[in-house]
Design a protein around this motif. Structure first.
Motif, mmCIF file in Angstrom:
data_model
loop_
_atom_site.group_PDB
_atom_site.id
_atom_site.type_symbol
_atom_site.label_atom_id
_atom_site.label_comp_id
_atom_site.label_asym_id
_atom_site.label_seq_id
_atom_site.Cartn_x
_atom_site.Cartn_y
_atom_site.Cartn_z
ATOM 1 N N PRO A 50 0.806 -1.233 0.000
ATOM 2 C CA PRO A 50 0.000 0.000 0.000
ATOM 3 C C PRO A 50 0.832 1.273 0.000
ATOM 4 O O PRO A 50 0.364 2.318 -0.467
ATOM 5 N N ARG A 51 2.059 1.227 0.525
ATOM 6 C CA ARG A 51 2.882 2.435 0.596
ATOM 7 C C ARG A 51 4.176 2.305 -0.215
ATOM 8 O O ARG A 51 5.096 3.108 -0.064
ATOM 9 N N TYR A 52 4.222 1.318 -1.113
ATOM 10 C CA TYR A 52 5.441 1.037 -1.862
ATOM 11 C C TYR A 52 5.811 2.181 -2.803
ATOM 12 O O TYR A 52 6.973 2.587 -2.890
ATOM 13 N N ASP A 53 4.836 2.735 -3.524
ATOM 14 C CA ASP A 53 5.132 3.806 -4.475
ATOM 15 C C ASP A 53 5.666 5.048 -3.772
ATOM 16 O O ASP A 53 6.655 5.649 -4.216
ATOM 17 N N ALA A 112 -0.414 -8.832 -3.553
ATOM 18 C CA ALA A 112 -0.856 -7.483 -3.199
ATOM 19 C C ALA A 112 -0.250 -6.446 -4.139
ATOM 20 O O ALA A 112 -0.899 -5.452 -4.490
ATOM 21 N N MET A 113 0.998 -6.659 -4.551
ATOM 22 C CA MET A 113 1.635 -5.763 -5.504
ATOM 23 C C MET A 113 0.912 -5.809 -6.856
ATOM 24 O O MET A 113 0.657 -4.767 -7.483
ATOM 25 N N ILE A 114 0.604 -7.004 -7.318
ATOM 26 C CA ILE A 114 -0.059 -7.163 -8.609
ATOM 27 C C ILE A 114 -1.443 -6.516 -8.587
ATOM 28 O O ILE A 114 -1.868 -5.907 -9.578
ATOM 29 N N ARG A 115 -2.146 -6.627 -7.482
ATOM 30 C CA ARG A 115 -3.461 -5.981 -7.403
ATOM 31 C C ARG A 115 -3.349 -4.468 -7.577
ATOM 32 O O ARG A 115 -4.161 -3.845 -8.271
ATOM 33 N N ILE A 116 -2.342 -3.873 -6.969
ATOM 34 C CA ILE A 116 -2.154 -2.426 -7.098
ATOM 35 C C ILE A 116 -1.758 -2.069 -8.524
ATOM 36 O O ILE A 116 -2.257 -1.095 -9.103
ATOM 37 N N ALA A 117 -0.840 -2.856 -9.131
ATOM 38 C CA ALA A 117 -0.430 -2.598 -10.509
ATOM 39 C C ALA A 117 -1.626 -2.676 -11.454
ATOM 40 O O ALA A 117 -1.804 -1.815 -12.334
ATOM 41 N N LEU A 210 7.809 6.510 9.785
ATOM 42 C CA LEU A 210 6.667 6.718 8.908
ATOM 43 C C LEU A 210 5.754 5.498 8.816
ATOM 44 O O LEU A 210 4.545 5.636 8.651
ATOM 45 N N THR A 211 6.348 4.295 8.894
ATOM 46 C CA THR A 211 5.564 3.075 8.676
ATOM 47 C C THR A 211 5.345 2.250 9.940
ATOM 48 O O THR A 211 4.520 1.336 9.936
#
Length: 267
Positions: A50-53, A112-117, A210-211
């Motif tokens: 969720p906060r990768y970008d 989870a990464m693929i869902r965001i992509a 931050l996380t």
């Protein structure tokens, strides 16, 4: 029936406890304790998704977009050429490749990464396709891509690196190129000291603040320190069958492009 039910509940609780015990532990520490490195990587990136970008933006000081453009320029794919983005994450390198004219498939084993992509693709009317797949067992036909890219992912498959490179070589067409974008250790002393201060001290503290979890940021620093130099990785590419191998250091040597080509068919 009651005994079986209790056994099932106990087994489920044990599995859940195991997941909770390792949720905040970095992959290299899991591996050192005899656990699954790749399983820990998947859990870590599913948690970061969720906060990768936003993490990429501030951690790279905004330079990540320029690095991706350099990788795509080195790939030099023809318009409408099929490109595979291995360990695509949230898809930024795939989208940049598409903007340069490629037809892109991005794969990653972190769902989870693929869902965001895929969500980003839908919102931007992108034609890039995203699939859950492991880099060491790519579900694609041999010789089906003219190019392959991977951004900041190879450190995270180090225990299975040979299998990953074998799979990439398999799915590339003869003459197809692989371009890898990855962090590296600077060789100029003042840059190396500054880089260590940033990645080893400042980033983990700020990232943890931050996380709420500094372990992924400590892992990032350790994984960079343990990663191959551009020269060493070039040798690995040659050993795995790539030709026309090369590398280029970027941003004072903190990042490097590495590339190699599947040998063309001899006529």
């Amino acid at each position: 029936d009651e005994v079986r039910q209790r056994s099932c509940l106990l087994a489920a609780a044990t599995r859940m406890a195991g997941r909770n015990m390792t949720a905040g532990i970095a992959p290299d520490r899991i591996e050192a304790g005899g656990g699954s490195f790749q399983g820990a990587v998947r859990r870590m990136f599913d948690g970061l998704a969720p906060r990768y970008d936003s993490f990429n933006r501030w951690a790279s000081l905004g330079m990540d977009e320029g690095w991706r453009r350099a990788a795509i320029a080195r790939l030099a794919v023809a318009p409408e050429g099929r490109v595979l983005d291995v360990a695509t994450g949230t898809g930024d390198l795939a989208f940049a490749t598409e903007r340069a004219g490629g037809r892109v498939v991005g794969c990653d084993f972190a769902a989870a990464m693929i869902r965001i992509a895929a969500d980003k693709a839908g919102k931007s009317n992108s034609t890039a396709a995203f699939q859950v797949a492991s880099a060491d067992a790519l579900p694609y036909r041999a010789s089906s891509y003219v190019g392959a890219v991977s951004g900041f992912a190879m450190r995270n498959v180090r225990p299975i690196l040979e299998m990953v490179l074998h799979e990439i070589l398999r799915v590339l067409e003869p003459g197809g190129r692989l371009v890898v974008l990855e962090f590296t250790k600077p060789v100029i002393a003042p840059v190396r000291w500054s880089h260590h201060l940033y990645t080893g001290i400042l980033m983990p503290r700020l990232g943890g603040f931050l996380t709420g979890d500094r372990e992924p940021f400590d892992y990032l620093n350790r994984s960079i320190a343990a990663w191959f130099s551009p020269e060493e990785f070039a040798d690995i590419l040659r050993q795995r069958g790539f030709v026309d191998v090369g590398y280029e250091r970027l941003s004072f040597g903190t990042v490097a492009l590495r590339w190699g080509t599947r040998p063309p068919v001899c006529e």
